[in-house]
Design a protein around this motif. Structure first.
Motif, PDB file in Angstrom:
ATOM      1  N   GLY A   1      31.052   1.052  45.763  1.00 37.91           N
ATOM      2  CA  GLY A   1      32.487   1.680  45.171  1.00 37.91           C
ATOM      3  C   GLY A   1      32.914   2.803  45.984  1.00 37.91           C
ATOM      4  O   GLY A   1      33.824   3.544  45.565  1.00 37.91           O
ATOM      5  N   LEU A   2      32.647   2.554  47.317  1.00 42.05           N
ATOM      6  CA  LEU A   2      33.065   3.676  48.286  1.00 42.05           C
ATOM      7  C   LEU A   2      34.595   3.470  48.553  1.00 42.05           C
ATOM      8  O   LEU A   2      35.355   4.319  48.938  1.00 42.05           O
ATOM      9  CB  LEU A   2      32.360   3.819  49.365  1.00 42.05           C
ATOM     10  CG  LEU A   2      31.000   4.419  49.266  1.00 42.05           C
ATOM     11  CD1 LEU A   2      30.302   4.637  50.664  1.00 42.05           C
ATOM     12  CD2 LEU A   2      31.093   5.987  48.910  1.00 42.05           C
TER      13      LEU A   2
ATOM     14  N   THR B   1      38.294   1.063  48.050  1.00 43.80           N
ATOM     15  CA  THR B   1      39.130   0.462  47.397  1.00 43.80           C
ATOM     16  C   THR B   1      39.570  -1.013  47.915  1.00 43.80           C
ATOM     17  O   THR B   1      39.907  -0.831  49.085  1.00 43.80           O
ATOM     18  CB  THR B   1      40.471   1.222  46.882  1.00 43.80           C
ATOM     19  OG1 THR B   1      40.165   2.391  46.605  1.00 43.80           O
ATOM     20  CG2 THR B   1      41.185   0.540  45.722  1.00 43.80           C
TER      21      THR B   1
ATOM     22  N   PRO C   1      28.950   2.597  41.537  1.00 45.43           N
ATOM     23  CA  PRO C   1      28.639   3.856  42.439  1.00 45.43           C
ATOM     24  C   PRO C   1      27.129   4.068  42.118  1.00 45.43           C
ATOM     25  O   PRO C   1      26.605   4.618  42.916  1.00 45.43           O
ATOM     26  CB  PRO C   1      29.405   4.917  41.930  1.00 45.43           C
ATOM     27  CG  PRO C   1      30.326   4.319  40.816  1.00 45.43           C
ATOM     28  CD  PRO C   1      29.876   2.921  40.517  1.00 45.43           C
ATOM     29  N   ALA C   2      26.498   3.835  40.858  1.00 43.55           N
ATOM     30  CA  ALA C   2      25.250   4.046  40.899  1.00 43.55           C
ATOM     31  C   ALA C   2      24.093   3.420  41.517  1.00 43.55           C
ATOM     32  O   ALA C   2      23.307   4.064  42.262  1.00 43.55           O
ATOM     33  CB  ALA C   2      24.717   3.987  39.507  1.00 43.55           C
TER      34      ALA C   2
ATOM     35  N   GLY D   1      25.063   2.508  44.412  1.00 43.31           N
ATOM     36  CA  GLY D   1      25.265   3.152  45.854  1.00 43.31           C
ATOM     37  C   GLY D   1      24.342   3.936  46.612  1.00 43.31           C
ATOM     38  O   GLY D   1      23.952   3.848  47.747  1.00 43.31           O
ATOM     39  N   VAL D   2      23.537   4.684  45.716  1.00 44.03           N
ATOM     40  CA  VAL D   2      22.669   5.559  46.009  1.00 44.03           C
ATOM     41  C   VAL D   2      21.538   4.714  46.728  1.00 44.03           C
ATOM     42  O   VAL D   2      20.978   5.063  47.808  1.00 44.03           O
ATOM     43  CB  VAL D   2      22.038   6.526  45.025  1.00 44.03           C
ATOM     44  CG1 VAL D   2      21.144   7.296  45.310  1.00 44.03           C
ATOM     45  CG2 VAL D   2      23.092   7.161  44.165  1.00 44.03           C
TER      46      VAL D   2
ATOM     47  N   LEU E   1      22.757   3.321  50.067  1.00 42.39           N
ATOM     48  CA  LEU E   1      22.920   4.276  51.199  1.00 42.39           C
ATOM     49  C   LEU E   1      21.132   4.649  51.492  1.00 42.39           C
ATOM     50  O   LEU E   1      21.323   4.822  52.876  1.00 42.39           O
ATOM     51  CB  LEU E   1      23.371   5.622  50.619  1.00 42.39           C
ATOM     52  CG  LEU E   1      24.231   6.191  51.615  1.00 42.39           C
ATOM     53  CD1 LEU E   1      25.404   5.658  52.134  1.00 42.39           C
ATOM     54  CD2 LEU E   1      24.787   7.736  51.138  1.00 42.39           C
TER      55      LEU E   1
ATOM     56  N   LEU F   1      20.242   1.689  53.740  1.00 43.98           N
ATOM     57  CA  LEU F   1      21.054   2.031  55.046  1.00 43.98           C
ATOM     58  C   LEU F   1      20.445   2.999  55.824  1.00 43.98           C
ATOM     59  O   LEU F   1      20.263   2.895  57.121  1.00 43.98           O
ATOM     60  CB  LEU F   1      22.418   2.126  54.769  1.00 43.98           C
ATOM     61  CG  LEU F   1      23.550   0.993  54.491  1.00 43.98           C
ATOM     62  CD1 LEU F   1      25.047   1.346  54.078  1.00 43.98           C
ATOM     63  CD2 LEU F   1      23.549   0.091  55.897  1.00 43.98           C
ATOM     64  N   LEU F   2      20.044   4.135  55.267  1.00 42.46           N
ATOM     65  CA  LEU F   2      19.629   5.262  55.970  1.00 42.46           C
ATOM     66  C   LEU F   2      18.414   4.991  56.818  1.00 42.46           C
ATOM     67  O   LEU F   2      18.211   5.199  57.845  1.00 42.46           O
ATOM     68  CB  LEU F   2      19.427   6.415  55.172  1.00 42.46           C
ATOM     69  CG  LEU F   2      20.383   7.442  54.957  1.00 42.46           C
ATOM     70  CD1 LEU F   2      19.986   8.681  54.024  1.00 42.46           C
ATOM     71  CD2 LEU F   2      20.886   7.963  56.279  1.00 42.46           C
TER      72      LEU F   2
ATOM     73  N   VAL G   1      18.871   1.648  59.306  1.00 37.83           N
ATOM     74  CA  VAL G   1      19.698   2.192  60.766  1.00 37.83           C
ATOM     75  C   VAL G   1      18.982   3.137  61.067  1.00 37.83           C
ATOM     76  O   VAL G   1      18.838   3.412  62.398  1.00 37.83           O
ATOM     77  CB  VAL G   1      21.100   2.217  60.095  1.00 37.83           C
ATOM     78  CG1 VAL G   1      21.763   2.589  61.499  1.00 37.83           C
ATOM     79  CG2 VAL G   1      21.744   0.911  59.588  1.00 37.83           C
TER      80      VAL G   1
ATOM     81  N   LEU H   1      38.656   7.550  54.427  1.00 37.52           N
ATOM     82  CA  LEU H   1      37.794   7.807  53.451  1.00 37.52           C
ATOM     83  C   LEU H   1      37.303   9.330  53.796  1.00 37.52           C
ATOM     84  O   LEU H   1      36.980  10.427  53.098  1.00 37.52           O
ATOM     85  CB  LEU H   1      36.272   6.996  53.393  1.00 37.52           C
ATOM     86  CG  LEU H   1      35.326   7.201  52.487  1.00 37.52           C
ATOM     87  CD1 LEU H   1      35.653   7.014  51.070  1.00 37.52           C
ATOM     88  CD2 LEU H   1      34.170   6.738  52.844  1.00 37.52           C
TER      89      LEU H   1
ATOM     90  N   PHE I   1      25.526   8.082  63.898  1.00 40.18           N
ATOM     91  CA  PHE I   1      25.096   7.385  62.389  1.00 40.18           C
ATOM     92  C   PHE I   1      25.000   8.379  61.291  1.00 40.18           C
ATOM     93  O   PHE I   1      25.461   8.347  60.231  1.00 40.18           O
ATOM     94  CB  PHE I   1      24.021   6.647  62.820  1.00 40.18           C
ATOM     95  CG  PHE I   1      23.278   6.049  61.317  1.00 40.18           C
ATOM     96  CD1 PHE I   1      23.916   5.120  60.718  1.00 40.18           C
ATOM     97  CD2 PHE I   1      22.043   6.584  60.953  1.00 40.18           C
ATOM     98  CE1 PHE I   1      23.548   4.901  59.400  1.00 40.18           C
ATOM     99  CE2 PHE I   1      21.725   6.431  59.721  1.00 40.18           C
ATOM    100  CZ  PHE I   1      22.113   5.326  59.032  1.00 40.18           C
TER     101      PHE I   1
ATOM    102  N   LEU J   1      30.141   9.106  47.876  1.00 43.73           N
ATOM    103  CA  LEU J   1      29.325   8.650  47.120  1.00 43.73           C
ATOM    104  C   LEU J   1      29.104   9.650  45.877  1.00 43.73           C
ATOM    105  O   LEU J   1      29.246   9.673  44.624  1.00 43.73           O
ATOM    106  CB  LEU J   1      27.910   8.147  47.602  1.00 43.73           C
ATOM    107  CG  LEU J   1      27.273   7.246  46.694  1.00 43.73           C
ATOM    108  CD1 LEU J   1      28.288   5.877  46.495  1.00 43.73           C
ATOM    109  CD2 LEU J   1      25.944   6.933  47.178  1.00 43.73           C
TER     110      LEU J   1
ATOM    111  N   LEU K   1      30.151   9.515  42.133  1.00 44.97           N
ATOM    112  CA  LEU K   1      29.170   9.581  41.217  1.00 44.97           C
ATOM    113  C   LEU K   1      29.533  10.626  40.091  1.00 44.97           C
ATOM    114  O   LEU K   1      29.300  10.603  38.759  1.00 44.97           O
ATOM    115  CB  LEU K   1      27.650   9.745  41.673  1.00 44.97           C
ATOM    116  CG  LEU K   1      27.322   8.652  42.116  1.00 44.97           C
ATOM    117  CD1 LEU K   1      25.962   8.911  42.780  1.00 44.97           C
ATOM    118  CD2 LEU K   1      27.041   7.325  41.240  1.00 44.97           C
TER     119      LEU K   1
ATOM    120  N   ARG L   1      36.053  11.110  41.252  1.00 43.38           N
ATOM    121  CA  ARG L   1      36.950  10.240  41.982  1.00 43.38           C
ATOM    122  C   ARG L   1      36.590   8.755  41.712  1.00 43.38           C
ATOM    123  O   ARG L   1      35.521   8.406  41.556  1.00 43.38           O
ATOM    124  CB  ARG L   1      36.171  10.524  43.519  1.00 43.38           C
ATOM    125  CG  ARG L   1      37.089   9.203  44.553  1.00 43.38           C
ATOM    126  CD  ARG L   1      36.605   9.845  46.179  1.00 43.38           C
ATOM    127  NE  ARG L   1      37.190   8.637  46.876  1.00 43.38           N
ATOM    128  CZ  ARG L   1      36.607   7.311  46.859  1.00 43.38           C
ATOM    129  NH1 ARG L   1      35.476   7.051  46.312  1.00 43.38           N
ATOM    130  NH2 ARG L   1      37.182   6.603  47.880  1.00 43.38           N
TER     131      ARG L   1
END
Lengths: 666, 181
Positions: free
Chosen positions: A297-298, A300, A309-310, A312-313, A316, A319-320, A323, A374, B15, B26, B30, B34
């Motif tokens: 949801g980051l 459009t 978005p929930a 997304g945490v 992320l 990903l953290l 990567v 963004l 990164f 985010l 949340l 936004r």
């Protein structure tokens, strides 16, 4: 126990097996314990079977329209044709995540089964890294996006699938794209395994290259399918929109293309090791971003059909770790992979390094164009998009320079200097570029500088490849054409095909960009519109009932303006999907090699007339033809690789020796 | 034996920079500040467009928002073919006790609209027929149902795409209306 619960159970089993796969072989490799290392392939295979069962259970629920499963109730409908019931399985967040996991598992299983001659410790470590990735995503699926959740009250019918996604192109586009994205996980696993052991050598690159190639081919086809889908389904007449989601698939492609070329340097020359490792990490990281940024949801986008978005945490977080940890490893262990720089800029590797630099710059341009808005929003609160003008001004010139270099690379020799064929090849390419430039100026009034450059590049690259082919296959007193063909390495043939695919692609993109015509009119039945030497008559507009939609259809007759000869009848539609109350535009397209007739029906009625958008798009299908050729070239190069015999001991010893020497020196 | 090289930290630092931006984005998504799918209407604060539309009850007469100037208005785009419009009908009915509501039937047939109102109630003071959807284009309607709040001076103060749920009414619409008075 229902099939759905069985699928859920299988998914949990896959998770447990993946945890085993990520820990045991790694420990075994450290302890040199063959028994423990062999658990890796076994776990990978069983986990793949378990996830296949899970996926099968979900597909079955969709086919049976089992609306007691929440996912089916939300994303399917009993009135939907069977194929879209099946493709509906991955037309939503939970299902597409499961497909992603399944493909990851299958790659792991293929790796476990193949590569018999591969050093056991390398394989054990690669499988362990692969297991860590799958554990992460299985946890994501099980804890935040369970596809098997049941509803207490099953509804009578489902909420349907987004009608825009109800399309044959969409049935195969995501699986193909995932095949590419996920395939890069193997290259990533090679890189991380290489960082763990410090054994990044020519053998390592040799084993890794086919995997990169396979992923690259699938990614190329996946992106091409997506672009083709956007072209005929969205009804905007374009084939690339610089949409965040498109960019997200382009970035790993650019990085994978760079990786593809740098791995050649590692294999042939033993150079660029740490760079190649970094590229492999980058390529897979970008494909993770590509798959999951849509979900977070980051951004459009027209594609954000599954954003939340929930989740997304969690994404992320994955990903953290996925990567960040390899990059920490890279910062720590990477310097060990450094070799004494030993190359001349005027060499094959010099050209390949230039290729890598340009591709990385291009990736950075796309990354910036996608995330800069963004970042800006975070700082100033203004919401903007950069759009095509930014990319035209930055991305295109970089890719233009890359196309220039594409002629030089293949005619340079490894280490230093040129091959005998360099002079004729460059001369042929330069002459062809000049001729096509002159022809272009003569044909088109006020040609923009970018368009002129594109036309000249087409001539340059086509002639450059042609001259190289001629130089390498030309019959000589010693060798006939057949004999030279026999001796030709398959990866050279693959390279020619793939590079020639770029010529075809550029022809399509330039043809459409320079010569397309467009007419936007309001027409009543009986009206005649003229476009690109065709007379188009709006015969009638009528209503029609589809299986799960109502359509307003226009009947258009195309005739040659000069001769009056009948060309075709096109029927563009506007559809209203009753269950989802969504409207879609179905463009009518008559694709031909010379160009596409493209018609879109807008709003209106018989009294005030209907708005019609008509296009003629010369050569546009060559865009996808060219991309298909690129993928074909990759396949040819991949299948042509000599079957790897078990590595002979001397080679292994050499590797170990080199490592020992390197350590001694350091 | 392991050589330390600052240049090898560049990818990690780059990164982490990107991750921080992503995390911030985010975070604000949340926390509800936004919403990437919420595109602000360009008409907020501007005069409501006055598109002449035939009335539902009388083909000859036209709906003119100017006639209602001096009082706050709610303009609701709806259609008989739209399921969420049915869902929000009771909410509109309640709201009609507090504010004048103008309905615009979007791409709908007169007979269907009439039937819809008979079935789900008619909270509207006046109903315009936007048969070809042109008023929708001028207003920038995203889809039905969609609701606009117009102040006494005839300016659009607030817009909501989608059905008016209890949550939307209590947290957004009612505070906006209170602010206007």
């Amino acid at each position: 126990m229902g099939l759905t619960e069985f699928g859920h159970f299988a998914l949990i089993s896959a998770f447990v097996l993946s945890l085993i796969q990520s820990a045991v072989p790694l420990y075994g490799a450290a302890r040199q314990d063959m028994q423990l290392m062999l658990i890796g392939p076994a776990a990978a295979l069983s986990a793949a079977i378990a996830s296949l069962i899970a996926f099968g259970a979900l597909v079955t629920a969709f086919i049976r329209s089992d609306f007691s499963v929440a996912l089916v109730a939300n994303h399917s409908h009993s009135a939907k044709p069977l194929i879209y019931k099946i493709s509906g399985t991955w037309g939503n967040h939970e299902g597409s995540l499961l497909l992603w996991i399944l493909i990851l598992m299958i790659y792991g299983a293929v790796l476990a089964l193949s590569g018999r001659g591969m050093p056991t410790r390398l394989k054990a470590r690669i499988l362990a890294v692969q297991g860590m990735i799958s554990s992460g995503f299985l946890a994501f699926s099980l804890f935040t996006s369970n596809p098997f959740a049941r509803l207490a009250d099953a509804p009578m019918d489902g909420k349907g699938l987004n009608p825009i996604l109800q399309d044959p192109g969409l049935a195969i586009h995501p699986p193909m794209l995932y095949l590419g994205y996920v395939g890069l996980s193997i290259a990533f696993a090679f890189a991380v395994a290489g960082l763990i052991s410090g054994d990044v050598d020519r053998l390592w690159a040799k084993w890794m290259r086919p995997w990169i190639m396979a992923a690259w081919c699938a990614l190329t086809l996946g992106i091409a399918l997506g672009s083709w889908w956007a072209y005929y389904e969205l009804g905007w007449g374009g084939w690339w929109f610089w949409d965040p989601v498109e960019n997200a698939s382009l970035m790993p492609w650019l990085a994978a293309t760079a990786l593809l070329h740098s791995a050649i340097v590692v294999e042939k020359r033993g150079q660029l090791k740490s760079w190649t490792v970094l590229l492999a990490i980058l390529a897979f990281s970008l494909s993770l971003v590509g798959t999951f940024i849509v979900r977070s949801g980051l951004l459009t986008s027209v594609h954000s059909f599954a954003s939340d978005p929930a989740r997304g945490v969690f994404i992320l977080g994955i990903l953290l770790v996925a990567v960040g940890v390899p990059l920490i490893f890279y910062a720590w262990r990477g310097p060990r992979l450094m070799t004494i720089a030993d190359f001349n800029l005027k060499s094959r590797e010099g050209a390949l390094i230039a290729n890598n630099m340009l591709l990385v710059v291009a990736t950075a341009i796309v990354l910036l164009g996608t995330f800069y808005p963004l970042g800006l929003e975070m700082i100033t609160g203004a919401r903007i998009t950069v759009g095509p003008p930014y990319f035209d001004a930055t991305f295109n010139p970089v890719m233009g320079v890359l196309t220039v270099i594409m002629v030089f690379g293949p005619v340079m020799a490894w280490r230093r200097g040129a091959t005998p064929r360099i002079k004729t090849t460059i001369l042929a390419a330069a002459v062809a570029a000049a001729i096509s430039g002159i022809v272009g100026i003569a044909l088109v009034n006020d040609m923009a500088i970018g368009a002129l450059a594109a036309v000249m590049l087409i001539g340059w690259l086509a002639a450059g490849i042609g001259a190289d082919i001629w130089a390498q296959l030309r019959p000589s007193p010693q060798f006939s054409l057949g004999a030279r063909w026999q001796r030709l390495p398959r990866d050279v043939l693959g390279m020619w095909i793939a590079h020639f695919g770029i010529v075809v692609f550029l022809l399509g993109a330039t043809g459409d960009g320079l010569f397309r015509s467009e007419q936007v009119v309001r027409a009543k039945p009986g009206d005649v519109i003229e476009i690109a030497g065709r007379e188009v008559t709006l015969l009638r507009v009528f209503e029609r009932q589809g299986p799960n939609f109502q359509a307003l259809t226009a009947e258009l007759e195309y005739r040659d303006a000069a001769s009056g000869r009948f060309i075709a009848r096109l029927m563009p539609e506007k559809r209203v999907y009753t269950a989802e109350r969504q409207t879609t535009t179905e463009a009518a397209i008559r694709p031909r090699p010379g160009g596409d007739d493209y018609a879109v029906l807008g709003d209106g009625d018989d009294r005030i007339g209907y708005s019609l958008r008509l296009y003629y798009k010369p050569l546009i299908s060559w865009i996808w033809g060219g991309t298909a050729l690129m993928a074909l070239g990759g396949l040819v190069a991949m299948t042509g690789r000599r079957r790897q015999s078990a590595p002979n001991n001397s080679e292994v010893k050499t590797t170990a020796d080199v490592k020992a020497m390197a350590r001694g020196r350091a | 034996m392991s050589r330390f090289r600052p240049s090898f930290f560049i990818p990690l630092i780059a990164f982490l920079g990107l991750a921080i931006i992503g995390g911030m984005a985010l975070q604000s998504t949340l926390s509800g500040n936004r919403n990437p799918s919420q595109l602000p209407s360009v008409l907020i604060g501007k005069a409501a467009p006055d598109v002449a539309l035939p009335l539902l009850q009388d083909r000859q007469a036209e709906l003119a928002l100017g006639n209602f100037q001096g009082q706050p208005l709610l303009v609701n785009f709806f259609a008989s073919w739209c399921a969420p419009c049915r869902a929000e009908a009771p909410a509109l009915e309640q709201l009609s006790e507090q504010i004048t509501i103008i309905g615009i039937a979007y791409k709908d047939r007169r007979s269907d609209t009439t039937e819809f109102l008979q079935q789900y109630g008619n909270p509207f003071t006046a109903i315009g027929m936007d048969i070809d959807g042109r008023a929708g284009i001028v207003w920038g309607v995203y889809g039905v149902p969609e609701t606009y709040l117009i102040d006494t001076a005839g300016r659009i103060q607030w817009r909501h795409a989608g059905p008016l749920t209890r949550d939307v009414i209590t947290t957004q619409l009612l505070p906006q209306m209170a602010e206007m008075q």
